[in-house]
Motif scaffolding. Structure first.
Motif, PDB file in Angstrom:
ATOM      1  N   HIS A  16       0.867  -1.185   0.000  1.00  0.00           N
ATOM      2  CA  HIS A  16       0.000   0.000   0.000  1.00  0.00           C
ATOM      3  C   HIS A  16       0.896   1.226   0.000  1.00  0.00           C
ATOM      4  O   HIS A  16       1.716   1.403   0.906  1.00  0.00           O
ATOM      5  CB  HIS A  16      -0.884   0.000   1.254  1.00  0.00           C
ATOM      6  N   HIS A  17       0.792   2.044  -1.038  1.00  0.00           N
ATOM      7  CA  HIS A  17       1.625   3.247  -1.054  1.00  0.00           C
ATOM      8  C   HIS A  17       0.789   4.463  -1.419  1.00  0.00           C
ATOM      9  O   HIS A  17      -0.263   4.370  -2.035  1.00  0.00           O
ATOM     10  CB  HIS A  17       2.848   3.095  -1.962  1.00  0.00           C
ATOM     11  N   ALA A  18       1.277   5.626  -0.985  1.00  0.00           N
ATOM     12  CA  ALA A  18       0.556   6.882  -1.183  1.00  0.00           C
ATOM     13  C   ALA A  18       1.541   8.006  -1.433  1.00  0.00           C
ATOM     14  O   ALA A  18       2.677   7.973  -0.951  1.00  0.00           O
ATOM     15  CB  ALA A  18      -0.312   7.209   0.036  1.00  0.00           C
ATOM     16  N   THR A  19       1.087   9.001  -2.186  1.00  0.00           N
ATOM     17  CA  THR A  19       1.877  10.212  -2.423  1.00  0.00           C
ATOM     18  C   THR A  19       1.039  11.423  -2.056  1.00  0.00           C
ATOM     19  O   THR A  19      -0.110  11.553  -2.498  1.00  0.00           O
ATOM     20  CB  THR A  19       2.325  10.303  -3.889  1.00  0.00           C
ATOM     21  N   LEU A  20       1.608  12.308  -1.237  1.00  0.00           N
ATOM     22  CA  LEU A  20       0.965  13.538  -0.814  1.00  0.00           C
ATOM     23  C   LEU A  20       1.699  14.718  -1.438  1.00  0.00           C
ATOM     24  O   LEU A  20       2.935  14.739  -1.494  1.00  0.00           O
ATOM     25  CB  LEU A  20       1.003  13.675   0.707  1.00  0.00           C
ATOM     26  N   SER A  21       0.964  15.710  -1.903  1.00  0.00           N
ATOM     27  CA  SER A  21       1.574  16.918  -2.465  1.00  0.00           C
ATOM     28  C   SER A  21       2.104  17.802  -1.347  1.00  0.00           C
ATOM     29  O   SER A  21       1.344  18.168  -0.452  1.00  0.00           O
ATOM     30  CB  SER A  21       0.549  17.696  -3.286  1.00  0.00           C
ATOM     31  N   TYR A  22       3.370  18.134  -1.408  1.00  0.00           N
ATOM     32  CA  TYR A  22       3.928  19.078  -0.436  1.00  0.00           C
ATOM     33  C   TYR A  22       4.013  20.477  -1.051  1.00  0.00           C
ATOM     34  O   TYR A  22       3.455  21.431  -0.528  1.00  0.00           O
ATOM     35  CB  TYR A  22       5.304  18.618   0.036  1.00  0.00           C
ATOM     36  N   ASP A  23       4.704  20.601  -2.176  1.00  0.00           N
ATOM     37  CA  ASP A  23       4.850  21.909  -2.820  1.00  0.00           C
ATOM     38  C   ASP A  23       4.958  21.674  -4.323  1.00  0.00           C
ATOM     39  O   ASP A  23       6.025  21.818  -4.912  1.00  0.00           O
ATOM     40  CB  ASP A  23       6.090  22.625  -2.280  1.00  0.00           C
ATOM     41  N   MET A  24       3.839  21.296  -4.948  1.00  0.00           N
ATOM     42  CA  MET A  24       3.830  20.855  -6.329  1.00  0.00           C
ATOM     43  C   MET A  24       3.826  22.030  -7.303  1.00  0.00           C
ATOM     44  O   MET A  24       3.136  23.035  -7.086  1.00  0.00           O
ATOM     45  CB  MET A  24       2.588  20.000  -6.577  1.00  0.00           C
ATOM     46  N   ASP A  25       4.624  21.916  -8.381  1.00  0.00           N
ATOM     47  CA  ASP A  25       4.650  22.899  -9.460  1.00  0.00           C
ATOM     48  C   ASP A  25       3.489  22.584 -10.394  1.00  0.00           C
ATOM     49  O   ASP A  25       3.612  21.776 -11.317  1.00  0.00           O
ATOM     50  CB  ASP A  25       5.987  22.819 -10.195  1.00  0.00           C
ATOM     51  N   ALA A  26       2.348  23.219 -10.150  1.00  0.00           N
ATOM     52  CA  ALA A  26       1.134  22.901 -10.904  1.00  0.00           C
ATOM     53  C   ALA A  26       1.299  23.220 -12.385  1.00  0.00           C
ATOM     54  O   ALA A  26       0.784  22.495 -13.248  1.00  0.00           O
ATOM     55  CB  ALA A  26      -0.054  23.658 -10.325  1.00  0.00           C
ATOM     56  N   ALA A  27       2.013  24.299 -12.711  1.00  0.00           N
ATOM     57  CA  ALA A  27       2.181  24.682 -14.111  1.00  0.00           C
ATOM     58  C   ALA A  27       2.962  23.620 -14.878  1.00  0.00           C
ATOM     59  O   ALA A  27       2.593  23.241 -15.997  1.00  0.00           O
ATOM     60  CB  ALA A  27       2.893  26.036 -14.199  1.00  0.00           C
ATOM     61  N   LYS A  28       4.035  23.113 -14.266  1.00  0.00           N
ATOM     62  CA  LYS A  28       4.815  22.064 -14.926  1.00  0.00           C
ATOM     63  C   LYS A  28       3.999  20.776 -15.023  1.00  0.00           C
ATOM     64  O   LYS A  28       4.039  20.071 -16.040  1.00  0.00           O
ATOM     65  CB  LYS A  28       6.120  21.813 -14.178  1.00  0.00           C
ATOM     66  N   MET A  29       3.264  20.453 -13.961  1.00  0.00           N
ATOM     67  CA  MET A  29       2.426  19.258 -13.971  1.00  0.00           C
ATOM     68  C   MET A  29       1.448  19.292 -15.136  1.00  0.00           C
ATOM     69  O   MET A  29       1.228  18.286 -15.825  1.00  0.00           O
ATOM     70  CB  MET A  29       1.671  19.125 -12.655  1.00  0.00           C
TER      71      MET A  29
END
Length: 349
Positions: A254-267
């Protein structure tokens, strides 16, 4: 015999019972739940009384479904929760504290190495070579990790990835694509014995296995909650998502990823987030789906992770661990043989 089960986001269910001649006797179900009509508690205990002590969770649930009158409202708990409490009283349903957990905070690694480590450690836990483990990932480069069943060309803009230096890999679990950069995300994996969630359906196991993370996020000031099937959210929006894989031999990855400081524009440049997915969330822009942990806590990423580890250790008694040289060697080989190959990445073109 005494067993307890706290429903994630719900109430506590307690089972006290005896076993006489291989059958349940003097069964008492209690807790802080709500039940209407209240007299249905007698029907619940009557349905359990006399059941074979070797009953499976499915057999206990069936007996409860048949014994509880139609129209009865179980609020904050369920027949599945009762079955878990009963089986814990019998000593056949495991809880977190029944296992000796380790916590590992790995060094920055390539995406393919992290995916290979997931498979290696999961199989080692299933084989009894390693204790149940919580592992935090550290990324050494920008990457997109797509789900096992996603179409590469539908999800990823490969030209934009090449231009921006973003590596694309495919994981063994299902679910959606995620974009990460060093220092931008909090990713962790649980390698848990299947016994821990053996009495739960697939959906319930997601929230159960991430409950410690919700508590950890609450401890740093985020009013976190679970949004079925696999999203971790707050009143300000989605924070992250989880995925699972069940292994032969009795193991759950079971694994998960949480956004800490995501570059939304690059995403938005590297991920092809479809209009249908956006409209399903009831929002006008995919960038608004990113609600970083940093903006809600004001804490450095390392401190958030440290506090989450502390929460896990407090709740479940885990001790610090480390990857062995053998595990790293086997992971490098598996990364080269599978996760770094074009054939694996394009298995769903």
């Amino acid at each position: 015999m005494h067993g307890e089960y706290k429903v994630v986001g719900g109430k506590m269910v307690v089972a006290d019972l005896e076993v006489r001649e291989g059958k349940l006797a003097d069964v008492r179900i209690s807790g802080d739940f709500f039940l209407e009509p209240a007299e249905a508690l007698t029907d619940i205990t009557a349905a359990l009384e006399g059941l074979p002590a070797a009953s499976t969770s499915e057999e206990i649930i069936t007996a409860l479904d048949q014994g509880i009158p139609a129209g009865t409202a179980l609020v904050g708990f369920s027949v599945e929760a009762i079955a878990i409490a009963v089986r814990r009283a019998l000593g056949v349903a495991k809880s977190w504290r029944d296992f000796e957990w380790q916590v590992i905070d790995t060094e920055p690694m390539a995406p393919a190495m992290h995916l290979a480590l997931d498979d290696i450690l999961a199989r080692d836990v299933a084989a009894g070579k390693r204790p149940p483990t919580l592992r935090f990932w550290q990324w050494d480069r920008p990457a997109i990790i797509i789900g096992n069943f996603q179409s590469l060309k539908n999800e990823v803009d490969l030209e934009a990835c090449e231009r921006l230096g973003v590596q694309v890999v495919r994981r063994v679990t299902g679910g959606g694509a995620m974009f990460v950069e060093p220092g931008s995300a909090i990713t962790y994996s649980l390698y848990a014995p299947a016994e821990l969630v053996g009495d739960m359906d697939f959906a319930a196991s997601y929230a159960f296995l991430d409950n410690w993370a919700l508590e950890g996020l609450k401890g740093v000031g985020i009013d976190a909650f679970y949004k079925p099937l696999n999203d971790i959210a707050s009143p300000k929006g989605k924070i992250g998502g989880a995925a699972q894989k069940r292994y032969a031999g009795g193991m759950v990855l079971h694994h998960a990823t949480l956004s800490y400081d995501m570059d939304a524009a690059k995403m938005m440049q590297v991920l092809r987030i479809g209009r249908e997915k956006i409209s399903d969330k009831g929002i006008a822009s995919a960038a608004k789906r990113v609600d970083p942990v940093r903006s809600q806590t004001g804490l450095p990423r390392e401190e958030v992770i440290a506090r989450m580890i502390g929460t896990f250790q407090t709740m479940y008694g885990a001790t610090p661990g480390a990857l062995s040289a053998d595990e790293l060697t086997r992971a490098r080989a598996l990364a080269a043989e599978q996760f770094e190959t074009e054939a694996w990445l394009t298995r769903v073109p």
